[in-house]
Design an enzyme around this catalytic site. Sequence first.
Site, PDB file in Angstrom:
ATOM      1  N   ARG A  94       0.827  -1.216   0.000  1.00  0.00           N
ATOM      2  CA  ARG A  94       0.000   0.000   0.000  1.00  0.00           C
ATOM      3  C   ARG A  94       0.860   1.264   0.000  1.00  0.00           C
ATOM      4  NH1 ARG A  94      -5.324  -1.432   3.676  1.00  0.00           N
ATOM      5  NH2 ARG A  94      -6.540  -2.056   1.873  1.00  0.00           N
ATOM      6  N   GLY A 137     -13.066  -3.726   0.893  1.00  0.00           N
ATOM      7  CA  GLY A 137     -14.419  -3.188   1.020  1.00  0.00           C
ATOM      8  C   GLY A 137     -14.750  -2.231  -0.118  1.00  0.00           C
ATOM      9  N   LYS A 158     -18.869 -15.716   3.775  1.00  0.00           N
ATOM     10  CA  LYS A 158     -20.309 -15.552   3.998  1.00  0.00           C
ATOM     11  C   LYS A 158     -21.051 -15.045   2.782  1.00  0.00           C
ATOM     12  CE  LYS A 158     -19.994 -14.274   8.870  1.00  0.00           C
ATOM     13  NZ  LYS A 158     -20.136 -13.099   9.723  1.00  0.00           N
ATOM     14  N   GLY A 169      -8.281  -7.374  -0.156  1.00  0.00           N
ATOM     15  CA  GLY A 169      -8.515  -8.255   0.977  1.00  0.00           C
ATOM     16  C   GLY A 169      -7.913  -9.633   0.756  1.00  0.00           C
TER      17      GLY A 169
HETATM   18  P1  AMP Z   1     -13.901 -13.319   3.048  1.00  0.00           P
HETATM   19  O1  AMP Z   1     -13.238 -12.389   4.008  1.00  0.00           O
HETATM   20  O2  AMP Z   1     -15.387 -13.425   3.209  1.00  0.00           O
HETATM   21  O3  AMP Z   1     -13.486 -13.059   1.599  1.00  0.00           O
HETATM   22  O4  AMP Z   1     -13.391 -14.764   3.433  1.00  0.00           O
HETATM   23  C1  AMP Z   1     -12.049 -15.145   3.313  1.00  0.00           C
HETATM   24  C2  AMP Z   1     -11.802 -16.279   4.264  1.00  0.00           C
HETATM   25  O5  AMP Z   1     -12.719 -17.309   3.981  1.00  0.00           O
HETATM   26  C3  AMP Z   1     -10.414 -16.860   4.147  1.00  0.00           C
HETATM   27  O6  AMP Z   1      -9.738 -16.666   5.359  1.00  0.00           O
HETATM   28  C4  AMP Z   1     -10.666 -18.348   3.898  1.00  0.00           C
HETATM   29  O7  AMP Z   1      -9.839 -19.186   4.665  1.00  0.00           O
HETATM   30  C5  AMP Z   1     -12.098 -18.517   4.354  1.00  0.00           C
HETATM   31  N1  AMP Z   1     -12.765 -19.649   3.704  1.00  0.00           N
HETATM   32  C6  AMP Z   1     -12.893 -19.883   2.397  1.00  0.00           C
HETATM   33  N2  AMP Z   1     -13.515 -21.054   2.191  1.00  0.00           N
HETATM   34  C7  AMP Z   1     -13.777 -21.591   3.395  1.00  0.00           C
HETATM   35  C8  AMP Z   1     -14.406 -22.791   3.845  1.00  0.00           C
HETATM   36  N3  AMP Z   1     -14.858 -23.665   2.971  1.00  0.00           N
HETATM   37  N4  AMP Z   1     -14.526 -22.994   5.166  1.00  0.00           N
HETATM   38  C9  AMP Z   1     -14.046 -22.082   6.038  1.00  0.00           C
HETATM   39  N5  AMP Z   1     -13.455 -20.932   5.692  1.00  0.00           N
HETATM   40  C10 AMP Z   1     -13.315 -20.690   4.380  1.00  0.00           C
END
Ligand code: AMP
Length: 401
Positions: free
Chosen positions: A37, A381, A205, A358
Site C-alpha cells: 500500500r 471493502g 459468507k 482483501g
Molecule cells: P472473506 O473475508 O469473506 O473473503 O473470506 C475469506 C476467508 O474465507 C479466508 O480466510 C478463507 O480461509 C475462508 N474460507 C474460504 N472457504 C472456506 C471454507 N470452505 N470454510 C471455512 N473458511 C473458508
Amino acid sequence: MPKKTVSDVDAKDKIFLVRVDFNVPQDDAGDITDDRRIRMALPTIASILNRGGKAVLMSHLGRPSGKGFEQAFSLAPVAKRLGELLGKPVLLASDTGGADSHAKAKALLAGGVVVLENVRFNAGEKKGNDAAYVNGLATIADVYVNDAFGTCHRTEASMHAVPVAMKVVGKPAVCGFLVEKEMQYLSEAIARPKRPFVAILGGKKVSDKIAVINNLLAICDHVLIGGAMAYTFSLAEGGKTGKSLVEKDKIDLAKQLIAQGGTKLVLPVDTHCADDFSASANKQIVKAGQIPDGFEGLDIGPDTAKQYAAIIRSAGTVVWNGPMGVFEMPPFDAGTKTVAEAVAQATAKGAVTIIGGGDSAAAIEQMGYADRVSHVSTGGGASLEMLEGKAFETVAVLDDK
Ligand code: AMP
C-alpha cells in the site's frame, strides 16, 4: 465524470495534503509485513516532489480507540519505510493537523515530505463534522489529494469533510494516480466489459456479498461461486453440508439468488472436505451436497476447479473477490490455485482481470500470480462496493476535469 488528477495541478512550492491508505499489516514486533500500500502511493508522491512540491501525508492505521495517541497504531514505522522507499528523510508530525503538523509542514522545503500521525487518534475523524479537527487539516495545505482507494467507501473527515472545506476556499481537490487507476479498472469493467464477463465470488459468507451477487448477476455472463458461501447455496438446494460453515438464516435468500441467476449462477459440483479444520485431518472429495456428518467443506473439489478454470480461460473480463477455500492451509489452497492459474492464462490471452482486495489479493500475492493479472485492487471493502454498483461520495466531491 472524469476527475482531475494530481498532475493537473501546478506543484512548484505548493503544499499538498495527500490522504493515502497506509493501513499496512504489521507483525507483533510492529514490523511491516507487506508494504504494497505504501509502494502503490509512490507515483502520486513522486509527481508532487519531482515538480518541486511538498507532500503532507495522512492515513489511518488499524483501529485505535479515537482517544489520542496509541503506540501500537503509530505511523512511525510507515514514515520510516516511506523514507527508505523514497531515499530521503521523511518527518513524522506528532499530531494530525495540530501545532506540530502545521510547524513541520511550514518548514518543508521543495521536495520535502511529512507524515501526520494516525488520523484515527482523533474522535473527529470518524464523526466527520468536527469543525476544529477538519479546519486543522484543511488549513495546512494548498491542494487536497485523495489517493486512498482502500478508504474511498468511508466518508470519514479526512476523506470528505476536509476536501469539502478546502474547496469552499477555492483550493483544488483532486485524485491521486492510484485512485484514478482503481476507478478506471473497476468502473470500466462494470460499464463496458469485454465478454464473456465472468465473476468469481468466494470467501466466508453469502451475507457479506448479497449486494455484489445481485449486481453481478445483472451484468455478468457467469457468476462462479466458491468458498464457504457455496454451502449455504447447497443447503438451499436440499444438500447435506455436514459441519460446514453455513448461514441458515440466508437459505431463503440463496434460493432466491438461484432462481434469479438461472444458468448464470454456477455452483460447485464437488467439495474437498475434512473431519477437522486442520491440514492433517481425514479428508475426502465428495459430490456437492453430499458432505458426510462430522465433515466440513474446506475447498471446491477438483472437478469444480477444472470446470471453473475452463469458463475463466474463455473470459473477456474477470472480476474475482473471495478465495475458493481455506487457501491459507494446504491442501485446501488447491481450488484457489487452479482458479488463479486460469485467471493468469485468461490475462495472457488478452482478458482484463481484476482481483478484489482483501483475502483474494493476499491469496494471489502469496501464490505468486500478482504480476500475471491486469489489476490487483488495494481495497477490499471499496472494490466490493464498486462491484455492487455504488458510487463514492469521497470521489464525487473531487474536482471534475
Ligand atoms: P472473506 O473475508 O469473506 O473473503 O473470506 C475469506 C476467508 O474465507 C479466508 O480466510 C478463507 O480461509 C475462508 N474460507 C474460504 N472457504 C472456506 C471454507 N470452505 N470454510 C471455512 N473458511 C473458508
